[in-house]
Design a protein around this motif. Structure first.
Motif, PDB file in Angstrom:
ATOM      1  N   ILE A  95      -4.977  10.109  -1.611  1.00  0.00           N
ATOM      2  CA  ILE A  95      -5.222   8.885  -2.376  1.00  0.00           C
ATOM      3  C   ILE A  95      -4.448   7.731  -1.755  1.00  0.00           C
ATOM      4  O   ILE A  95      -3.304   7.890  -1.326  1.00  0.00           O
ATOM      5  CB  ILE A  95      -4.798   9.053  -3.858  1.00  0.00           C
ATOM      6  N   GLN A  96      -5.095   6.585  -1.716  1.00  0.00           N
ATOM      7  CA  GLN A  96      -4.425   5.360  -1.282  1.00  0.00           C
ATOM      8  C   GLN A  96      -4.411   4.383  -2.453  1.00  0.00           C
ATOM      9  O   GLN A  96      -5.450   4.103  -3.063  1.00  0.00           O
ATOM     10  CB  GLN A  96      -5.152   4.736  -0.086  1.00  0.00           C
ATOM     11  N   LEU A  97      -3.220   3.882  -2.780  1.00  0.00           N
ATOM     12  CA  LEU A  97      -3.058   2.933  -3.871  1.00  0.00           C
ATOM     13  C   LEU A  97      -2.578   1.596  -3.337  1.00  0.00           C
ATOM     14  O   LEU A  97      -2.030   1.516  -2.229  1.00  0.00           O
ATOM     15  CB  LEU A  97      -2.025   3.449  -4.893  1.00  0.00           C
ATOM     16  N   SER A  98      -2.756   0.571  -4.124  1.00  0.00           N
ATOM     17  CA  SER A  98      -2.206  -0.739  -3.783  1.00  0.00           C
ATOM     18  C   SER A  98      -1.704  -1.409  -5.051  1.00  0.00           C
ATOM     19  O   SER A  98      -2.217  -1.151  -6.147  1.00  0.00           O
ATOM     20  CB  SER A  98      -3.267  -1.632  -3.118  1.00  0.00           C
ATOM     21  N   ILE A  99      -0.672  -2.217  -4.897  1.00  0.00           N
ATOM     22  CA  ILE A  99      -0.212  -3.031  -6.026  1.00  0.00           C
ATOM     23  C   ILE A  99      -0.209  -4.488  -5.589  1.00  0.00           C
ATOM     24  O   ILE A  99       0.060  -4.803  -4.418  1.00  0.00           O
ATOM     25  CB  ILE A  99       1.197  -2.629  -6.506  1.00  0.00           C
ATOM     26  N   SER A 100      -0.534  -5.332  -6.519  1.00  0.00           N
ATOM     27  CA  SER A 100      -0.530  -6.765  -6.252  1.00  0.00           C
ATOM     28  C   SER A 100       0.901  -7.277  -6.388  1.00  0.00           C
ATOM     29  O   SER A 100       1.556  -7.063  -7.417  1.00  0.00           O
ATOM     30  CB  SER A 100      -1.447  -7.488  -7.239  1.00  0.00           C
ATOM     31  N   ARG A 101       1.407  -7.936  -5.367  1.00  0.00           N
ATOM     32  CA  ARG A 101       2.773  -8.465  -5.429  1.00  0.00           C
ATOM     33  C   ARG A 101       2.926  -9.448  -6.589  1.00  0.00           C
ATOM     34  O   ARG A 101       3.911  -9.403  -7.329  1.00  0.00           O
ATOM     35  CB  ARG A 101       3.124  -9.163  -4.118  1.00  0.00           C
ATOM     36  N   SER A 102       1.962 -10.327  -6.749  1.00  0.00           N
ATOM     37  CA  SER A 102       2.065 -11.355  -7.795  1.00  0.00           C
ATOM     38  C   SER A 102       2.051 -10.742  -9.190  1.00  0.00           C
ATOM     39  O   SER A 102       2.828 -11.146 -10.065  1.00  0.00           O
ATOM     40  CB  SER A 102       0.926 -12.377  -7.651  1.00  0.00           C
ATOM     41  N   GLU A 103       1.187  -9.748  -9.402  1.00  0.00           N
ATOM     42  CA  GLU A 103       1.141  -9.084 -10.710  1.00  0.00           C
ATOM     43  C   GLU A 103       2.426  -8.303 -10.971  1.00  0.00           C
ATOM     44  O   GLU A 103       2.954  -8.301 -12.090  1.00  0.00           O
ATOM     45  CB  GLU A 103      -0.070  -8.146 -10.777  1.00  0.00           C
ATOM     46  N   PHE A 104       2.921  -7.632  -9.936  1.00  0.00           N
ATOM     47  CA  PHE A 104       4.151  -6.862 -10.068  1.00  0.00           C
ATOM     48  C   PHE A 104       5.324  -7.785 -10.394  1.00  0.00           C
ATOM     49  O   PHE A 104       6.150  -7.495 -11.272  1.00  0.00           O
ATOM     50  CB  PHE A 104       4.434  -6.094  -8.772  1.00  0.00           C
ATOM     51  N   ILE A 105       5.398  -8.915  -9.698  1.00  0.00           N
ATOM     52  CA  ILE A 105       6.471  -9.878  -9.946  1.00  0.00           C
ATOM     53  C   ILE A 105       6.377 -10.447 -11.358  1.00  0.00           C
ATOM     54  O   ILE A 105       7.398 -10.596 -12.054  1.00  0.00           O
ATOM     55  CB  ILE A 105       6.425 -11.004  -8.893  1.00  0.00           C
ATOM     56  N   LYS A 106       5.166 -10.734 -11.798  1.00  0.00           N
ATOM     57  CA  LYS A 106       4.965 -11.286 -13.140  1.00  0.00           C
ATOM     58  C   LYS A 106       5.414 -10.297 -14.205  1.00  0.00           C
ATOM     59  O   LYS A 106       6.149 -10.660 -15.152  1.00  0.00           O
ATOM     60  CB  LYS A 106       3.487 -11.634 -13.336  1.00  0.00           C
ATOM     61  N   THR A 107       4.993  -9.036 -14.092  1.00  0.00           N
ATOM     62  CA  THR A 107       5.347  -8.010 -15.076  1.00  0.00           C
ATOM     63  C   THR A 107       6.848  -7.735 -15.076  1.00  0.00           C
ATOM     64  O   THR A 107       7.483  -7.638 -16.129  1.00  0.00           O
ATOM     65  CB  THR A 107       4.597  -6.700 -14.777  1.00  0.00           C
ATOM     66  N   THR A 108       7.431  -7.611 -13.888  1.00  0.00           N
ATOM     67  CA  THR A 108       8.851  -7.303 -13.762  1.00  0.00           C
ATOM     68  C   THR A 108       9.713  -8.446 -14.284  1.00  0.00           C
ATOM     69  O   THR A 108      10.742  -8.223 -14.931  1.00  0.00           O
ATOM     70  CB  THR A 108       9.206  -6.992 -12.297  1.00  0.00           C
ATOM     71  N   THR A 109       9.293  -9.681 -14.018  1.00  0.00           N
ATOM     72  CA  THR A 109      10.024 -10.850 -14.518  1.00  0.00           C
ATOM     73  C   THR A 109      10.041 -10.867 -16.033  1.00  0.00           C
ATOM     74  O   THR A 109      11.061 -11.188 -16.660  1.00  0.00           O
ATOM     75  CB  THR A 109       9.398 -12.149 -13.980  1.00  0.00           C
ATOM     76  N   SER A 110       8.901 -10.512 -16.650  1.00  0.00           N
ATOM     77  CA  SER A 110       8.818 -10.463 -18.106  1.00  0.00           C
ATOM     78  C   SER A 110       9.765  -9.398 -18.675  1.00  0.00           C
ATOM     79  O   SER A 110      10.462  -9.639 -19.676  1.00  0.00           O
ATOM     80  CB  SER A 110       7.372 -10.160 -18.531  1.00  0.00           C
TER      81      SER A 110
ATOM     82  N   TYR B  16       0.828  -1.206   0.000  1.00  0.00           N
ATOM     83  CA  TYR B  16       0.000   0.000   0.000  1.00  0.00           C
ATOM     84  C   TYR B  16       0.866   1.260   0.000  1.00  0.00           C
ATOM     85  O   TYR B  16       1.979   1.276   0.526  1.00  0.00           O
ATOM     86  CB  TYR B  16      -0.911   0.017   1.228  1.00  0.00           C
ATOM     87  N   GLY B  17       0.291   2.313  -0.583  1.00  0.00           N
ATOM     88  CA  GLY B  17       0.953   3.609  -0.568  1.00  0.00           C
ATOM     89  C   GLY B  17      -0.076   4.718  -0.448  1.00  0.00           C
ATOM     90  O   GLY B  17      -1.136   4.656  -1.080  1.00  0.00           O
ATOM     91  N   THR B  18       0.219   5.730   0.361  1.00  0.00           N
ATOM     92  CA  THR B  18      -0.697   6.848   0.562  1.00  0.00           C
ATOM     93  C   THR B  18       0.018   8.151   0.213  1.00  0.00           C
ATOM     94  O   THR B  18       1.180   8.343   0.583  1.00  0.00           O
ATOM     95  CB  THR B  18      -1.180   6.917   2.019  1.00  0.00           C
ATOM     96  N   GLY B  19      -0.685   9.046  -0.485  1.00  0.00           N
ATOM     97  CA  GLY B  19      -0.092  10.318  -0.865  1.00  0.00           C
ATOM     98  C   GLY B  19      -1.134  11.409  -0.980  1.00  0.00           C
ATOM     99  O   GLY B  19      -2.334  11.137  -1.042  1.00  0.00           O
ATOM    100  N   SER B  20      -0.667  12.629  -0.986  1.00  0.00           N
ATOM    101  CA  SER B  20      -1.580  13.765  -1.120  1.00  0.00           C
ATOM    102  C   SER B  20      -1.014  14.786  -2.089  1.00  0.00           C
ATOM    103  O   SER B  20       0.187  14.816  -2.353  1.00  0.00           O
ATOM    104  CB  SER B  20      -1.809  14.432   0.248  1.00  0.00           C
TER     105      SER B  20
END
Length: 332
Positions: free
Chosen positions: A123-138, A47-51
């Motif tokens: 705003i609060q955002l989230s990234i999926s670890r599995s999706e991030f790992i999949k994209t980065t690995t590619s 998670y990440g929060t910013g303004s």
């Protein structure tokens, strides 16, 4: 009657005094829990929060919040690697990783919460670890394939061409290392140590090759001073170089051109023009460059020429000697 009027007047003045002395109570903004106490990351999400004053600013701040978390882990991992290898390879690669670099990799995010408080948007955002790992690995595989293909092709070429190919690969290798670090920070550890060991080995071999390539520098008599200065610049980078038109070498740097001097109002001026042609041991032309610089002196024309040579040398030093010679696509 007079007593009643006096009492009423006293009460009125007292009320007015209280009204003048008091200030309106400003209602304090209420922050939602996800802002004042952001949720902890989980095994599946970060998670990440910013303004900010706009949706773009708030989103960028939230992405940097996520990036900061990943960089903290990257920094910890890098200390371990530096200790393990006891050299500058890991340290120099890690120094190039910052929140902006990492944020560019965070594309698959979701907006979890948002709220407007005053003139600021949270705003609060989230990234999926599995999706991030999949994209980065590619992305890493694509870069890794490019690195291996380039090195295979270069292995069949001259030592100078191998040096150029390996030096130009450095930005790609640094980017691949960043992706490996991000994978480790996000929890994807499969083969990451092997990737890092492989890239470290390439960088070491590239540095060894840089010091192994021998340059021979030649010029006409009028530009001998600049040729000597260029040899010094190469030596300062621990690159083997010597003066002479003959002899064994992996690369030949041939300098031509002229240096013109003039005098005006007791001021000696010099204009230096050089053409630099680099060829490998098979006389294959690798690069051709032309440079100009000027210098002046109140003493004599030789001092003015020396000033012009130093000025051109400063250009080479600032832009990188190998890049100035046309042996690099990118200059650090």
């Amino acid at each position: 009657m007079l007593k009643i009027i006096s009492i009423a007047l006293f009460i009125l003045l007292t009320l007015q005094s209280c009204s003048f002395g008091s200030k309106p109570v400003k209602k304090q903004a209420s922050f939602p829990a996800w802002v004042s106490n952001p949720p902890n990351d989980t095994s599946s999400k970060i998670y990440g929060t910013g303004s900010g004053f706009s949706p773009v600013e708030a989103k960028e701040a939230a992405l940097k919040d996520i990036s900061g978390k990943l960089i903290t882990k990257i920094s910890s991992q890098s200390k371990s690697e530096i200790s393990q290898f006891n050299d500058s390879v890991a340290r120099s690669a890690t120094q190039n990783i910052n929140t902006s670099t990492v944020a560019t990799q965070l594309s698959n995010y979701k907006v979890v919460n948002s709220t407007q408080i005053g003139d600021k948007l949270f705003i609060q955002l989230s990234i999926s670890r599995s999706e991030f790992i999949k994209t980065t690995t590619s992305q890493l595989k694509e870069l890794d394939d490019k690195i291996k293909s380039t090195l295979r092709s270069a292995s069949r070429k001259t030592k100078l061409q191998q040096l150029i190919a390996s030096q130009n690969l450095r930005p790609t290798i640094d980017k691949a290392r960043t992706l490996v670090r991000l994978l480790q920070a996000a929890g994807g550890t499969q083969n990451t140590d092997k990737y890092l060991a492989y890239y470290n080995d390439i960088i070491r071999k590239t540095n060894d090759l840089l010091y192994a390539v021998r340059f021979r520098v030649s010029s006409n008599a009028s530009l001998n001073g600049f040729a000597q200065h260029l040899v010094t610049l190469l030596h300062n980078k621990n690159i083997s170089a010597s003066m002479g038109s003959k002899g064994r070498a992996d690369a030949h740097i041939q300098i031509s051109g002229n240096i013109k001097t003039s005098t005006a109002f007791s001021q000696h001026m010099s204009q230096l023009t050089v053409n630099i042609k680099i060829s490998d041991k098979n006389n294959r032309v690798i690069s051709v460059r032309e440079y100009e610089s000027s210098g002046s002196s109140t003493t004599d024309s030789n001092s003015a020429s020396s000033s012009a040579i130093k000025s051109m040398g400063a250009q080479f030093k600032n832009n990188g000697v190998l890049a100035s010679l046309g042996l690099l696509e990118n200059s650090n």
